[in-house]
Write a protein that holds these residues in place. Structure first.
Motif, PDB file in Angstrom:
ATOM      1  N   GLU A 208       0.827  -1.208   0.000  1.00  0.00           N
ATOM      2  CA  GLU A 208       0.000   0.000   0.000  1.00  0.00           C
ATOM      3  C   GLU A 208       0.862   1.259   0.000  1.00  0.00           C
ATOM      4  O   GLU A 208       0.532   2.259  -0.650  1.00  0.00           O
ATOM      5  CB  GLU A 208      -0.913  -0.011   1.233  1.00  0.00           C
ATOM      6  CG  GLU A 208      -1.858   1.164   1.322  1.00  0.00           C
ATOM      7  CD  GLU A 208      -2.732   1.121   2.571  1.00  0.00           C
ATOM      8  OE1 GLU A 208      -3.274   2.186   2.952  1.00  0.00           O
ATOM      9  OE2 GLU A 208      -2.874   0.034   3.173  1.00  0.00           O
ATOM     10  N   ALA A 209       1.984   1.207   0.715  1.00  0.00           N
ATOM     11  CA  ALA A 209       2.843   2.387   0.838  1.00  0.00           C
ATOM     12  C   ALA A 209       3.600   2.699  -0.440  1.00  0.00           C
ATOM     13  O   ALA A 209       3.860   3.874  -0.747  1.00  0.00           O
ATOM     14  CB  ALA A 209       3.823   2.188   1.997  1.00  0.00           C
ATOM     15  N   ILE A 210       3.965   1.683  -1.190  1.00  0.00           N
ATOM     16  CA  ILE A 210       4.857   1.933  -2.332  1.00  0.00           C
ATOM     17  C   ILE A 210       4.160   1.902  -3.691  1.00  0.00           C
ATOM     18  O   ILE A 210       4.726   2.362  -4.686  1.00  0.00           O
ATOM     19  CB  ILE A 210       6.036   0.927  -2.351  1.00  0.00           C
ATOM     20  CG1 ILE A 210       5.552  -0.504  -2.615  1.00  0.00           C
ATOM     21  CG2 ILE A 210       6.821   1.015  -1.048  1.00  0.00           C
ATOM     22  CD1 ILE A 210       6.679  -1.523  -2.737  1.00  0.00           C
ATOM     23  N   GLU A 211       2.940   1.368  -3.752  1.00  0.00           N
ATOM     24  CA  GLU A 211       2.309   1.258  -5.065  1.00  0.00           C
ATOM     25  C   GLU A 211       2.022   2.651  -5.625  1.00  0.00           C
ATOM     26  O   GLU A 211       1.667   3.581  -4.895  1.00  0.00           O
ATOM     27  CB  GLU A 211       1.027   0.421  -4.979  1.00  0.00           C
ATOM     28  CG  GLU A 211      -0.051   0.984  -4.087  1.00  0.00           C
ATOM     29  CD  GLU A 211      -1.234   0.034  -3.949  1.00  0.00           C
ATOM     30  OE1 GLU A 211      -1.241  -1.012  -4.634  1.00  0.00           O
ATOM     31  OE2 GLU A 211      -2.149   0.343  -3.156  1.00  0.00           O
ATOM     32  N   GLY A 212       2.224   2.768  -6.917  1.00  0.00           N
ATOM     33  CA  GLY A 212       2.013   4.050  -7.583  1.00  0.00           C
ATOM     34  C   GLY A 212       3.217   4.961  -7.573  1.00  0.00           C
ATOM     35  O   GLY A 212       3.232   5.987  -8.249  1.00  0.00           O
ATOM     36  N   GLY A 213       4.256   4.588  -6.820  1.00  0.00           N
ATOM     37  CA  GLY A 213       5.456   5.410  -6.756  1.00  0.00           C
ATOM     38  C   GLY A 213       6.552   4.864  -7.633  1.00  0.00           C
ATOM     39  O   GLY A 213       6.312   4.164  -8.615  1.00  0.00           O
ATOM     40  N   ALA A 214       7.781   5.156  -7.269  1.00  0.00           N
ATOM     41  CA  ALA A 214       8.922   4.764  -8.088  1.00  0.00           C
ATOM     42  C   ALA A 214       9.075   3.249  -8.176  1.00  0.00           C
ATOM     43  O   ALA A 214       9.664   2.740  -9.135  1.00  0.00           O
ATOM     44  CB  ALA A 214      10.196   5.387  -7.520  1.00  0.00           C
ATOM     45  N   ALA A 215       8.546   2.524  -7.193  1.00  0.00           N
ATOM     46  CA  ALA A 215       8.672   1.068  -7.185  1.00  0.00           C
ATOM     47  C   ALA A 215       7.514   0.369  -7.908  1.00  0.00           C
ATOM     48  O   ALA A 215       7.455  -0.860  -7.924  1.00  0.00           O
ATOM     49  CB  ALA A 215       8.757   0.558  -5.747  1.00  0.00           C
ATOM     50  N   GLN A 216       6.619   1.148  -8.505  1.00  0.00           N
ATOM     51  CA  GLN A 216       5.491   0.535  -9.206  1.00  0.00           C
ATOM     52  C   GLN A 216       5.973  -0.276 -10.407  1.00  0.00           C
ATOM     53  O   GLN A 216       6.714   0.222 -11.256  1.00  0.00           O
ATOM     54  CB  GLN A 216       4.520   1.613  -9.691  1.00  0.00           C
ATOM     55  CG  GLN A 216       3.282   1.075 -10.395  1.00  0.00           C
ATOM     56  CD  GLN A 216       2.377   0.289  -9.450  1.00  0.00           C
ATOM     57  OE1 GLN A 216       2.225   0.662  -8.293  1.00  0.00           O
ATOM     58  NE2 GLN A 216       1.807  -0.793  -9.932  1.00  0.00           N
ATOM     59  N   THR A 217       5.590  -1.542 -10.460  1.00  0.00           N
ATOM     60  CA  THR A 217       5.943  -2.431 -11.561  1.00  0.00           C
ATOM     61  C   THR A 217       4.752  -3.304 -11.909  1.00  0.00           C
ATOM     62  O   THR A 217       3.781  -3.391 -11.146  1.00  0.00           O
ATOM     63  CB  THR A 217       7.122  -3.353 -11.198  1.00  0.00           C
ATOM     64  OG1 THR A 217       6.717  -4.207 -10.107  1.00  0.00           O
ATOM     65  CG2 THR A 217       8.367  -2.579 -10.817  1.00  0.00           C
ATOM     66  N   TRP A 218       4.865  -3.984 -13.043  1.00  0.00           N
ATOM     67  CA  TRP A 218       3.852  -4.969 -13.423  1.00  0.00           C
ATOM     68  C   TRP A 218       3.727  -6.033 -12.347  1.00  0.00           C
ATOM     69  O   TRP A 218       2.620  -6.450 -11.993  1.00  0.00           O
ATOM     70  CB  TRP A 218       4.240  -5.592 -14.765  1.00  0.00           C
ATOM     71  CG  TRP A 218       3.402  -6.752 -15.173  1.00  0.00           C
ATOM     72  CD1 TRP A 218       2.230  -6.710 -15.876  1.00  0.00           C
ATOM     73  CD2 TRP A 218       3.656  -8.131 -14.892  1.00  0.00           C
ATOM     74  NE1 TRP A 218       1.736  -7.983 -16.052  1.00  0.00           N
ATOM     75  CE2 TRP A 218       2.596  -8.877 -15.463  1.00  0.00           C
ATOM     76  CE3 TRP A 218       4.682  -8.816 -14.227  1.00  0.00           C
ATOM     77  CZ2 TRP A 218       2.529 -10.270 -15.376  1.00  0.00           C
ATOM     78  CZ3 TRP A 218       4.607 -10.193 -14.138  1.00  0.00           C
ATOM     79  CH2 TRP A 218       3.545 -10.907 -14.704  1.00  0.00           C
ATOM     80  N   ALA A 219       4.841  -6.491 -11.789  1.00  0.00           N
ATOM     81  CA  ALA A 219       4.801  -7.533 -10.763  1.00  0.00           C
ATOM     82  C   ALA A 219       4.086  -7.049  -9.516  1.00  0.00           C
ATOM     83  O   ALA A 219       3.292  -7.787  -8.913  1.00  0.00           O
ATOM     84  CB  ALA A 219       6.221  -7.986 -10.422  1.00  0.00           C
ATOM     85  N   LEU A 220       4.352  -5.815  -9.096  1.00  0.00           N
ATOM     86  CA  LEU A 220       3.683  -5.273  -7.917  1.00  0.00           C
ATOM     87  C   LEU A 220       2.181  -5.206  -8.148  1.00  0.00           C
ATOM     88  O   LEU A 220       1.382  -5.531  -7.256  1.00  0.00           O
ATOM     89  CB  LEU A 220       4.234  -3.879  -7.606  1.00  0.00           C
ATOM     90  CG  LEU A 220       3.751  -3.237  -6.304  1.00  0.00           C
ATOM     91  CD1 LEU A 220       4.285  -3.968  -5.091  1.00  0.00           C
ATOM     92  CD2 LEU A 220       4.156  -1.764  -6.251  1.00  0.00           C
ATOM     93  N   GLU A 221       1.796  -4.822  -9.348  1.00  0.00           N
ATOM     94  CA  GLU A 221       0.371  -4.665  -9.658  1.00  0.00           C
ATOM     95  C   GLU A 221      -0.355  -5.994  -9.773  1.00  0.00           C
ATOM     96  O   GLU A 221      -1.498  -6.127  -9.326  1.00  0.00           O
ATOM     97  CB  GLU A 221       0.217  -3.889 -10.963  1.00  0.00           C
ATOM     98  CG  GLU A 221      -1.218  -3.658 -11.387  1.00  0.00           C
ATOM     99  CD  GLU A 221      -1.307  -2.872 -12.678  1.00  0.00           C
ATOM    100  OE1 GLU A 221      -2.423  -2.791 -13.235  1.00  0.00           O
ATOM    101  OE2 GLU A 221      -0.281  -2.346 -13.150  1.00  0.00           O
ATOM    102  N   THR A 222       0.295  -6.990 -10.371  1.00  0.00           N
ATOM    103  CA  THR A 222      -0.422  -8.220 -10.715  1.00  0.00           C
ATOM    104  C   THR A 222      -0.084  -9.428  -9.841  1.00  0.00           C
ATOM    105  O   THR A 222      -0.823 -10.411  -9.857  1.00  0.00           O
ATOM    106  CB  THR A 222      -0.147  -8.612 -12.183  1.00  0.00           C
ATOM    107  OG1 THR A 222       1.239  -8.972 -12.330  1.00  0.00           O
ATOM    108  CG2 THR A 222      -0.498  -7.470 -13.129  1.00  0.00           C
ATOM    109  N   ARG A 223       1.023  -9.400  -9.112  1.00  0.00           N
ATOM    110  CA  ARG A 223       1.468 -10.593  -8.400  1.00  0.00           C
ATOM    111  C   ARG A 223       1.596 -10.423  -6.887  1.00  0.00           C
ATOM    112  O   ARG A 223       1.611 -11.415  -6.162  1.00  0.00           O
ATOM    113  CB  ARG A 223       2.815 -11.072  -8.958  1.00  0.00           C
ATOM    114  CG  ARG A 223       2.764 -11.670 -10.368  1.00  0.00           C
ATOM    115  CD  ARG A 223       1.841 -12.867 -10.416  1.00  0.00           C
ATOM    116  NE  ARG A 223       2.000 -13.680 -11.616  1.00  0.00           N
ATOM    117  CZ  ARG A 223       1.325 -13.498 -12.750  1.00  0.00           C
ATOM    118  NH1 ARG A 223       0.461 -12.490 -12.841  1.00  0.00           N
ATOM    119  NH2 ARG A 223       1.500 -14.304 -13.784  1.00  0.00           N
TER     120      ARG A 223
END
Length: 295
Positions: free
Chosen positions: A206-221
């Protein structure tokens, strides 16, 4: 002029929904697989079937292969009862497997001696992408020949890109999976670090999504990795195989791939632990084992 009668060989986790989409789009599809159940399912969906790849080639204008490994493609294309035994001069093989540029060029050269043309068209998008026809298709082959099949490719996937000549699609797919593996491995590392440091993995995401660490893996996995829901969209075994291609080809081309080499070893561990039938995001369990979180 597009072909309407499509032979389709390989009804696995990606191939089966792709073949169904072609039937739904009005193509006349003739299928073959080493397993009876998916063949019967496609017959119920409106396809015909044949016993061997050669028999598929005999009744098809174009043949699509969607198989796990390079040796499977070579056998289906060139072996006993293979495509080469049933195809006529001028027919086209479209291989949608991920087998590396060297293997597809070897198969294409052998087929060219018999007057059969080849397009390599590996995909990215997992089982859901295959079902919903929004896969990315990375294509290598003669430009004019590829354009003849663009309408069919657009039925199969939402983004169709010709990268270059035969083998170029395979290069793009290997690069795609090098990146995807790195994303999932780094996410695994972060999730296990958070767990060992005593913070909620859910709150981390929740803290990192949408920021510099946003990736396809974070979004989908990320959610499945946290919850232990590791049902395959893309098998860990397949990622291990694809990274093996990357390691071998990196050596051949003189390309430095230190990150992919490390990730290859992580996925080798996943395979050796008997978890290759899980989703490739199950590499998080290798990190958990190293961290003692399974104890």
């Amino acid at each position: 002029m597009r072909s309407n009668r499509i032979g389709f060989i390989g009804l696995g986790i990606m191939g089966k929904p792709t073949a169904k989409n072609l039937v739904d789009a009005g193509y006349d599809v003739v299928v073959n697989d080493v397993r009876d159940d998916p063949v019967a399912e496609l017959e119920d969906h409106g396809a015909e079937s044949r016993e061997t790849p050669a028999e598929v080639a005999e009744v098809s204008d174009t043949i699509i292969t969607f198989l796990p490994k390079g040796e499977h493609v070579r056998k289906v294309a060139l072996g006993d009862d293979g495509i080469v035994e049933g195809a006529d001069e001028g027919q086209v093989l479209i291989d949608m497997s991920t087998i590396g540029p060297g293997m597809i060029r070897e198969v294409a050269d052998a087929l060219a001696d018999e007057g059969i043309r080849t397009i390599d068209a590996p995909v990215s998008g997992s089982e859901q992408g295959a079902r919903e026809a929004w896969m990315r298709i990375m294509i290598g082959g003669d430009e004019h020949l590829v354009e003849e099949y663009r309408e069919m490719f657009e039925v199969i996937g939402g983004q169709v890109t010709r990268v270059g000549d035969t083998g170029a699609g395979q290069v793009a797919k290997v690069c795609n999976n090098m990146i995807a593996a790195a994303e999932v491995a780094s996410l695994s590392e972060a999730l296990v670090f958070a767990e060992k440091a005593g913070i909620s993995q859910e709150k981390l995401v929740e803290a990192i999504e949408g920021g510099a660490a946003q990736t396809w893996a974070l979004e989908t996995r990320a959610e499945g990795m946290i919850d232990g829901d590791l049902e395959p969209g893309f098998f860990g075994s397949y990622m291990y195989k694809d990274l093996s291609i990357a390691v071998d080809d990196g050596e051949e081309y003189g390309a430095p791939i230190p990150l992919s080499s490390i990730n290859h070893e992580l996925f080798k561990s996943l395979e050796e632990k008997g978890r290759g039938e899980l989703d490739f995001s199950a590499v998080v369990t290798v990190y958990e084992d190293m961290a003692g979180l399974d104890e």
